[in-house]
Write an enzyme that holds these catalytic residues in place. Structure first.
Site, PDB file in Angstrom:
ATOM      1  CD  GLU A   9     -12.385  56.997  79.493  1.00 15.39           C
ATOM      2  OE1 GLU A   9     -13.593  57.273  79.604  1.00 15.39           O
ATOM      3  OE2 GLU A   9     -11.571  57.123  80.432  1.00 15.39           O
ATOM      4  CG  ASP A  42     -19.055  51.655 100.888  1.00 17.32           C
ATOM      5  OD1 ASP A  42     -18.805  52.849 100.576  1.00 17.32           O
ATOM      6  OD2 ASP A  42     -19.083  50.735 100.060  1.00 17.32           O
ATOM      7  CG  ASN A  46     -20.828  56.970  96.711  1.00 15.55           C
ATOM      8  OD1 ASN A  46     -20.155  55.942  96.814  1.00 15.55           O
ATOM      9  ND2 ASN A  46     -22.064  57.064  97.146  1.00 15.55           N
ATOM     10  CD  GLU A  72     -15.689  54.019  80.445  1.00 10.53           C
ATOM     11  OE1 GLU A  72     -15.847  54.924  81.311  1.00 10.53           O
ATOM     12  OE2 GLU A  72     -14.581  53.541  80.179  1.00 10.53           O
TER      13      GLU A  72
END
Length: 406
Positions: free
Chosen positions: A192, A318, A322, A307
């Site tokens: 990138e 968990d 996120n 990607e």
């Protein structure tokens, strides 16, 4: 790190938790898939169906378990059995921070360092998959916001010395892999590199390599050194890697390649690699095929999405927040297993319609475990993985074995 990973680190802090290169012929197989589909398998020469599995070793070392219909299996085998023909792996120069800052344990492996990547390549090749080796040219995540120079090169002040360092590092890495019989089929010279390479965290007297500031000639010379090393390492190998140059998001791609080719003098590469995350892009999925077709025709190169990802839930497994939440969900694709599958099918068909050569999903095996990084324990990506929160494979992976119109 991937483009979205570091760009949205701040988002993590403010978002709350919610509860030979041919891999074989195209054939139909009756495999144990999570549904009743009739899978079609593609060779990497026909169309790259890829998965970035850079975290898998670290997850396995920290309690992660992968299964199919409740049966624990080798994750590399799971991906190969379900249509993955190429594994993408990031390579950091010397990621000592994993030992010193994350685990505070000098005995821990340098994950995404040479030995760890070699381990993954051996596993991938043993399962008949090709490899895309992604040189970050950094000790840590490289992306449009962070292109930190490796610590070992901090005292370099001359462009010629830097070019020599890039060449030697690239050549020696590939030569070692080739000697072990695991030369990669694809090599990314940078990750990138929207504005350049090694231009952040660099000393003042370091050669400027930021194309966004107009230093295309310097950047081009360094990229060409990496390219030359890949070509030279492949001369006596059974595999001559295809070279990928990688930019985040389609809307940045044409501008970058125009400049790096005309101002930077870079021409000896094979593939235009793109990160495409629709929520963070100005390019809607409905226009992706047009962009890819334009790049192919204008630059006369293959084009791949190297990607991408999509969520199958907005819930957490968990306490690690996120990256993708409700705001990342497209209206036509609900955050369900079926929605993830359809999104990836439609994206893959769009790439094919534009004449593209492949799609690679980012970290679809980053499930929750006792694995740690600088920002948390577990996973900030488990809701984009191809495994449910028990580590069992779900139907999202079936996009790789869909019967497409090539």
């Amino acid at each position: 790190m991937s483009y979205l990973k570091t760009i949205f680190l701040l988002l993590l802090l403010f978002t709350s938790c919610s509860s030979d290169s041919s891999i074989g012929p195209r054939v139909n197989q009756d495999d144990d898939l999570p549904d009743d589909s009739d899978p079609v398998y593609y060779s990497a020469d026909e169309f790259v169906m890829g998965a970035d599995l850079s975290y898998v070793n670290q997850i396995l070392d920290h309690g992660g378990i992968y299964s199919v219909d409740g049966e624990i299996q080798n994750p590399y085998k799971i991906f190969a059995d379900h249509g993955t023909n190429t594994v993408r792996l990031r390579l950091w120069h010397n990621p000592e921070w994993i030992q010193t800052e994350v685990y505070e344990d000098p005995a821990k492996p340098l994950y995404s360092g040479f030995e760890d990547v070699k381990r993954s390549m051996e596993e991938a090749k043993a399962q008949g998959m090709a490899v895309n080796l992604d040189f970050h040219y950094s000790d840590i995540w490289a992306d449009p916001s962070h292109q930190d120079i490796p610590a070992a090169w901090l005292e370099i002040t001359e462009l010629e010395v830097l070019k020599d360092s890039v060449y030697n590092y690239t050549y020696e890495t590939l030569s070692k892999l080739d000697a072990d019989g695991i030369m990669p089929e694809f090599v990314q010279v940078g990750n990138e590199t929207n504005c350049g390479m090694m231009y952040t965290n660099a000393p003042v007297d370091f050669p400027p390599l930021n194309g966004c500031d107009g230093h295309w000639e310097n950047l081009g010379e360094v990229i060409n050194s990496g390219i030359e090393a890949v070509r030279d390492a492949g001369v006596n190998s059974d595999i001559q890697p295809k070279i990928i140059l990688h930019i985040a998001q389609p809307e940045n791609t044409e501008w970058w390649f125009e400049n790096i080719m005309s101002e930077g003098g870079v021409s000896d590469f094979d593939i235009i690699g793109i990160s495409y995350y629709s929520h963070f892009s100005d390019t809607p999925l409905s226009e992706l095929d047009e962009y890819i077709s334009t790049f192919r025709e204008k630059f006369d190169r293959e084009v791949m999405v190297v990607e991408t990802a999509y969520s199958w839930t907005t819930e957490n497994a968990d306490q690690y927040n996120n990256i993708f939440g409700e705001s990342a969900i497209e209206s036509n694709y609900p955050a369900t297993k079926e929605g993830q599958l359809q999104y990836l099918i439609d994206l893959t068909q769009a790439v094919m319609d534009g004449g593209g050569s492949g799609v690679m999903v980012w970290e679809p095996a980053w499930i929750t475990s006792d694995m740690k990084d600088l920002w948390g324990t577990g996973s900030s990506w488990e809701n984009n993985a191809f495994f449910d929160y028990d580590g069992d494979l779900h139907q999202g992976i079936n996009f790789m074995t869909t019967d497409y119109e090539l």
